[in-house]
Design a protein around this motif. Structure first.
Motif, PDB file in Angstrom:
ATOM      1  N   VAL A 103      -5.079  12.367  33.750  1.00 49.05           N
ATOM      2  CA  VAL A 103      -5.857  12.575  34.978  1.00 49.05           C
ATOM      3  C   VAL A 103      -6.118  14.064  35.185  1.00 49.05           C
ATOM      4  CG1 VAL A 103      -5.755  12.432  37.504  1.00 49.05           C
ATOM      5  CG2 VAL A 103      -5.125  10.454  36.123  1.00 49.05           C
ATOM      6  N   TYR A 104      -5.098  14.890  34.976  1.00 51.00           N
ATOM      7  CA  TYR A 104      -5.271  16.346  35.097  1.00 51.00           C
ATOM      8  C   TYR A 104      -6.265  16.856  34.053  1.00 51.00           C
ATOM      9  CZ  TYR A 104      -4.215  21.304  34.456  1.00 51.00           C
ATOM     10  OH  TYR A 104      -4.325  22.659  34.316  1.00 51.00           O
ATOM     11  N   LEU A 105      -6.115  16.388  32.812  1.00 53.74           N
ATOM     12  CA  LEU A 105      -6.985  16.852  31.728  1.00 53.74           C
ATOM     13  C   LEU A 105      -8.448  16.531  32.015  1.00 53.74           C
ATOM     14  CD1 LEU A 105      -7.266  17.973  28.792  1.00 53.74           C
ATOM     15  CD2 LEU A 105      -6.996  15.610  28.004  1.00 53.74           C
ATOM     16  N   MET A 106      -8.719  15.283  32.441  1.00 52.10           N
ATOM     17  CA  MET A 106     -10.096  14.866  32.667  1.00 52.10           C
ATOM     18  C   MET A 106     -10.650  15.380  34.001  1.00 52.10           C
ATOM     19  SD  MET A 106     -10.628  13.331  29.894  1.00 52.10           S
ATOM     20  CE  MET A 106     -12.291  12.778  30.265  1.00 52.10           C
ATOM     21  N   GLY A 107      -9.821  15.409  35.030  1.00 45.26           N
ATOM     22  CA  GLY A 107     -10.309  15.778  36.352  1.00 45.26           C
ATOM     23  C   GLY A 107     -10.424  17.264  36.586  1.00 45.26           C
ATOM     24  N   ILE A 108      -9.392  18.015  36.201  1.00 42.23           N
ATOM     25  CA  ILE A 108      -9.358  19.452  36.503  1.00 42.23           C
ATOM     26  C   ILE A 108      -9.995  20.275  35.396  1.00 42.23           C
ATOM     27  CG2 ILE A 108      -7.876  21.399  37.081  1.00 42.23           C
ATOM     28  CD1 ILE A 108      -8.002  19.198  39.214  1.00 42.23           C
ATOM     29  N   PHE A 121       4.136  14.368  36.569  1.00 42.37           N
ATOM     30  CA  PHE A 121       3.194  15.238  35.857  1.00 42.37           C
ATOM     31  C   PHE A 121       3.842  16.518  35.354  1.00 42.37           C
ATOM     32  CE2 PHE A 121       0.539  19.040  36.432  1.00 42.37           C
ATOM     33  CZ  PHE A 121      -0.363  18.839  35.400  1.00 42.37           C
ATOM     34  N   GLU A 122       4.592  17.187  36.221  1.00 39.13           N
ATOM     35  CA  GLU A 122       5.057  18.537  35.911  1.00 39.13           C
ATOM     36  C   GLU A 122       5.953  18.571  34.679  1.00 39.13           C
ATOM     37  OE1 GLU A 122       7.193  22.319  38.207  1.00 39.13           O
ATOM     38  OE2 GLU A 122       6.941  20.396  39.212  1.00 39.13           O
ATOM     39  N   GLN A 123       6.912  17.667  34.620  1.00 35.48           N
ATOM     40  CA  GLN A 123       7.852  17.657  33.501  1.00 35.48           C
ATOM     41  C   GLN A 123       7.144  17.392  32.179  1.00 35.48           C
ATOM     42  OE1 GLN A 123      10.716  14.501  33.651  1.00 35.48           O
ATOM     43  NE2 GLN A 123      12.126  15.512  32.254  1.00 35.48           N
ATOM     44  N   ILE A 124       6.262  16.386  32.151  1.00 40.83           N
ATOM     45  CA  ILE A 124       5.543  16.053  30.922  1.00 40.83           C
ATOM     46  C   ILE A 124       4.607  17.186  30.533  1.00 40.83           C
ATOM     47  CG2 ILE A 124       4.068  14.355  29.797  1.00 40.83           C
ATOM     48  CD1 ILE A 124       6.731  13.231  30.629  1.00 40.83           C
ATOM     49  N   PHE A 125       3.923  17.752  31.506  1.00 40.36           N
ATOM     50  CA  PHE A 125       2.970  18.822  31.223  1.00 40.36           C
ATOM     51  C   PHE A 125       3.656  20.045  30.632  1.00 40.36           C
ATOM     52  CE2 PHE A 125       0.505  22.562  32.587  1.00 40.36           C
ATOM     53  CZ  PHE A 125      -0.723  22.254  32.007  1.00 40.36           C
ATOM     54  N   LEU A 126       4.843  20.354  31.116  1.00 39.34           N
ATOM     55  CA  LEU A 126       5.563  21.525  30.622  1.00 39.34           C
ATOM     56  C   LEU A 126       6.115  21.320  29.211  1.00 39.34           C
ATOM     57  CD1 LEU A 126       7.517  22.461  33.870  1.00 39.34           C
ATOM     58  CD2 LEU A 126       5.667  23.780  32.827  1.00 39.34           C
ATOM     59  N   PHE A 162      -0.604   8.884  31.695  1.00 35.80           N
ATOM     60  CA  PHE A 162      -1.674   8.783  32.679  1.00 35.80           C
ATOM     61  C   PHE A 162      -1.753  10.016  33.574  1.00 35.80           C
ATOM     62  CE2 PHE A 162      -1.112   4.101  31.979  1.00 35.80           C
ATOM     63  CZ  PHE A 162      -2.382   3.883  31.477  1.00 35.80           C
ATOM     64  N   ASP A 163      -0.596  10.554  33.973  1.00 39.56           N
ATOM     65  CA  ASP A 163      -0.583  11.704  34.887  1.00 39.56           C
ATOM     66  C   ASP A 163      -1.238  12.926  34.257  1.00 39.56           C
ATOM     67  OD1 ASP A 163       0.849  10.489  37.102  1.00 39.56           O
ATOM     68  OD2 ASP A 163       2.566  10.452  35.769  1.00 39.56           O
ATOM     69  N   THR A 164      -0.866  13.241  33.024  1.00 40.14           N
ATOM     70  CA  THR A 164      -1.454  14.405  32.355  1.00 40.14           C
ATOM     71  C   THR A 164      -2.910  14.157  31.986  1.00 40.14           C
ATOM     72  OG1 THR A 164      -0.569  13.607  30.234  1.00 40.14           O
ATOM     73  CG2 THR A 164       0.768  15.178  31.466  1.00 40.14           C
TER      74      THR A 164
END
Length: 324
Positions: A280-285, A258-263, A276-278
């Protein structure tokens, strides 16, 4: 007749009790003998129970319409509804494509890199040079991904970035690496290789240390050069290690980090950067769709387990050692 059977039953029961007593004595003896080993095991065991197994109850959110004010148990049960919505979402195929492509590039370019680097390090005979090189290539592993992303920005930005300044001197134009969808995946793979390639050699170097030296001596007597020794002795000797790590890697095929792609993602490269990792963060958080994002994460985990089991089964079919 009954009188003849009764002593036999008593004897059988007594034998069973004796066997169970011996087993209990052996178990207690081992516990007493290795008690400090079990004490050392306790922190790691507690870690996995608290942070790995207890949170598994949270996957039930994927089958509920979770409402924070109702709580976990009082929220409505919706079954597979969130999975249906996810699979029918037009973004599903975009997420699957981006995730699989990044994982495929990692398998093709990053996975063999530590093996090749370990083979090259193994050929260095002067220990001072070998240890110095090992130390230098291990260091990036301990650098935070935030720092890696910042260095990437400093080197590649169009506003005074070193790489773009050099390109401009020779071509008269600049390339917007950070916002270009075409350059996103190469940037991620290069970052991963630079940061983790050196540290990944540790396992392979440990495997190479167990190769029988007499095999090399015999091959020298037969006239084999360094390349043939590497191909016919070194690689076959670490083949089982390579296969096991490849099987474990298959379990992370939908996990790009998540961290690398998000940055590194931004609105201009989102069409290739969203995984998928980003998501999940976008929809969940950010959007509060807790049940929906849990369903997405559970789908990713189930696919990872299936891939690990499939890769292990394939390795066994071809006569190789698996993870179990």
């Amino acid at each position: 007749m009954k009188q003849a059977v009764a002593p036999n039953n008593k004897r059988a029961a007594s034998t069973t009790d004796d066997i169970q007593g011996l087993r209990r004595a052996r178990v207690l003896g081992r516990l007493r003998k290795d008690k400090w080993m079990y004490v050392l095991l306790t922190p790691g065991l507690l870690y996995f129970i608290i942070f790995k197994y207890v949170p598994m109850w949270g996957v039930l959110l994927a089958f509920k319409n979770y409402q924070p004010f109702l709580g976990f148990w009082k929220s409505d049960w919706v079954g597979l509804e969130h999975f249906r919505i996810f699979f029918e979402n037009p973004e599903f195929f975009m997420l699957l494509r981006n995730t699989l492509l990044l994982s495929f590039y990692n398998l093709v370019f990053f996975f063999p890199a530590p093996i090749i680097l370990a083979l090259l390090l193994n050929e260095i005979r002067i220990n001072v040079y070998k240890r110095t090189i090992q130390t230098l290539i291990y260091v990036p592993h301990f650098i935070s991904l935030v720092i890696v992303a910042s260095l990437t920005y400093v080197f590649l930005t169009t506003e005074g970035g070193l790489v773009n300044e050099i390109i401009q001197q020779y071509t008269g134009a600049k390339i917007n690496f950070l916002a270009s969808p075409d350059w996103f995946r190469p940037m991620i793979i290069i970052q991963t290789m630079w940061k983790e390639c050196g540290f990944g050699t540790i396992i392979f170097l440990a495997a190479l240390a167990g190769v029988d030296v007499e095999q090399y001596e015999a091959s020298i007597m037969d006239g084999a050069n360094r390349l043939r020794q590497m191909w016919h002795i070194t690689l076959p000797s670490i083949r089982s290690t390579i296969i096991i790590l490849l099987i474990l890697r298959m379990g992370d095929i939908l996990d790009n980090g998540f961290e690398q792609i998000f940055l590194m993602r931004n609105p201009l490269n989102r069409e290739v950067a969203e995984v998928f990792d980003t998501y999940v963060y976008l929809m969940g958080i950010t959007q509060g769709a807790f049940s929906y994002s849990t369903a997405v994460g559970l789908f990713k985990s189930i696919v990872g387990v299936i891939l690990v089991l499939g890769a292990n089964w394939t390795a066994k079919r071809f006569g190789q050692s698996g993870i179990y």
